[in-house]
Design a protein around this motif. Sequence first.
Motif, PDB file in Angstrom:
ATOM      1  N   GLU A  77       0.803  -1.221   0.000  1.00 45.89           N
ATOM      2  CA  GLU A  77       0.000   0.000   0.000  1.00 45.89           C
ATOM      3  C   GLU A  77       0.836   1.272   0.000  1.00 45.89           C
ATOM      4  N   GLY A  78       2.116   1.161   0.322  1.00 43.07           N
ATOM      5  CA  GLY A  78       2.986   2.324   0.310  1.00 43.07           C
ATOM      6  C   GLY A  78       2.795   3.210   1.525  1.00 43.07           C
TER       7      GLY A  78
ATOM      8  N   ALA B  35       3.275   6.782   1.311  1.00 41.07           N
ATOM      9  CA  ALA B  35       2.906   8.149   0.950  1.00 41.07           C
ATOM     10  C   ALA B  35       1.392   8.331   0.880  1.00 41.07           C
TER      11      ALA B  35
ATOM     12  N   PRO C 138       0.853   9.735  -3.592  1.00 37.02           N
ATOM     13  CA  PRO C 138       1.973   9.098  -4.293  1.00 37.02           C
ATOM     14  C   PRO C 138       2.746  10.090  -5.165  1.00 37.02           C
TER      15      PRO C 138
ATOM     16  N   THR D  50       5.447  11.426  -8.072  1.00 35.17           N
ATOM     17  CA  THR D  50       5.889  10.976  -9.387  1.00 35.17           C
ATOM     18  C   THR D  50       7.410  10.831  -9.393  1.00 35.17           C
TER      19      THR D  50
ATOM     20  N   ILE E  15       8.979  12.095   2.580  1.00 38.52           N
ATOM     21  CA  ILE E  15       8.862  11.075   1.536  1.00 38.52           C
ATOM     22  C   ILE E  15      10.043  11.163   0.576  1.00 38.52           C
TER      23      ILE E  15
ATOM     24  N   ASP F  57      12.971   8.280  -0.160  1.00 40.58           N
ATOM     25  CA  ASP F  57      13.346   7.879  -1.508  1.00 40.58           C
ATOM     26  C   ASP F  57      14.845   8.035  -1.726  1.00 40.58           C
TER      27      ASP F  57
ATOM     28  N   ARG G 189      10.276   2.614  -5.198  1.00 37.79           N
ATOM     29  CA  ARG G 189       9.274   3.686  -5.168  1.00 37.79           C
ATOM     30  C   ARG G 189       7.871   3.121  -5.349  1.00 37.79           C
ATOM     31  N   ASP G 190       7.733   2.192  -6.297  1.00 33.92           N
ATOM     32  CA  ASP G 190       6.403   1.652  -6.594  1.00 33.92           C
ATOM     33  C   ASP G 190       5.822   0.877  -5.422  1.00 33.92           C
TER      34      ASP G 190
ATOM     35  N   LEU H  64       6.788   3.408  -1.353  1.00 33.21           N
ATOM     36  CA  LEU H  64       6.281   4.789  -1.360  1.00 33.21           C
ATOM     37  C   LEU H  64       4.882   4.884  -1.962  1.00 33.21           C
ATOM     38  N   ARG H  65       4.732   4.403  -3.186  1.00 33.09           N
ATOM     39  CA  ARG H  65       3.449   4.594  -3.889  1.00 33.09           C
ATOM     40  C   ARG H  65       2.474   3.446  -3.659  1.00 33.09           C
ATOM     41  N   GLY H  66       2.982   2.257  -3.433  1.00 31.69           N
ATOM     42  CA  GLY H  66       2.125   1.100  -3.232  1.00 31.69           C
ATOM     43  C   GLY H  66       1.692   0.488  -4.545  1.00 31.69           C
TER      44      GLY H  66
END
Length: 428
Positions: A204-205, A207, A210, A212, A316, A320, A416-417, A420-422
């Motif tokens: 689920e990340g 952030a 999310p 870019t 965040i 990263d 990151r995917d 962070l972003r999930g």
Amino acid sequence: MGRPQVTPKNAGNAYDDGSRRTEILQTAASLIASSGLRTSLQEIADAAGILPGSLYHHFESKEAILVELLRRYHADLDRIAEQALSSLDDPSSRSAFDRIVDLCSAIAQCAVMHRAALQMTFYEGPGSSRELTALARQRPTAILEAMLQTLRAARWSGYLKPDVDLPILADRMVQVMLQVGLDVIRHNAGADKLAELLCRILLEGLASVPPTDDELDRSSAFLAADAVIAAWAEERAAEPDDKAAYIRAVARAEFGRRGYEVTTIRDIASAAQLGTGTVYRLIGSKDQLLASIMQSFGEKVAEGWTAVLRSDASPIAKLDALSWVNTNVLHRFGDEFRIQLAWMRQSPPDTPNPGWLFAKRVRQMKTLLAEGIRSGEIVIDSPSNEMLARSVIGVGWIPENILHELGTRRSLIHLRDTALRGVATSRA
């Protein structure tokens, strides 16, 4: 009837037959888990309350004990995989997230139960038999396939995004859950709770919004990390071309391949094609050699973390950039990184770490995460700040085999995917 529980306990208990042989194995596993792989047969016999001669009636050598511990570890993982695959066809109201957590929790509990065997999978000792070496190197293919099929079912249900590279994600999740067996990651946390937290982070990340890739690439934290990474290359190019530097380079490779504890000065001298006396004269004792290698490595990590944390960037973006530092540390200083892993995995849990000051990194991470949670940039439900910090540090390192497959940039995108972003379409 409900679906079968995916848990290593059923398989593990099958070995607890009350025999003297099993008692010796359990004693050996406990000692190795707490005192490292240096544990001797004498120590195992003493802890089991038998004479060494009696121990030989059950196991002909310490290596025979290690082989049996590894066999049982792999057998339990295979049983968990079989149960997980069979449960996918069972009708259930449980969510895709819960099914993934079930499997991850089982892997994590198995890693804790078999943490002595887990330690053996990270290095190859000198003189190891062909069977022991093969078992130590054996990939958990059944559990990897079970994780892959579980993730595929989750994508079919709409829980995971359609563009997720499932084989890479499955490999990463299995490795992360196995690392729960290490005291440095688990600390005082329960394996099941830690597994669920790690699943939330990876799926689920962290952030709330999310970011870019362009936003992260332009952050002051990322630029600070990049500057430090560039400086590493310049420093390594400027290293003196002398015999002492050559010996340190050979020692790094030997420590990284074998593990510090089982590598001798004679091993290093042989690999360097020099006399043992020459090595002692140029670099001193093995402890002095380790200290010089790991001090340099620790300084590299500290430079990256310090530059990132001092930057004027969001929490965040800093997370990263720290992942970018870690990825490049592993890429450029792989031998030193493996020495760190060997140190953590084959030494007692309370042994001071020679390199990157893990306790300090945990404190820094707790501060960073607290800032992100207060500002609303980070959204996560964690039982404790300590558990969260250790988990985020753990997932901030890409597994070495995945780094080799993807390269540094694609590895960063994967980090990151996930963290962070999930990769999930929504939070469970």
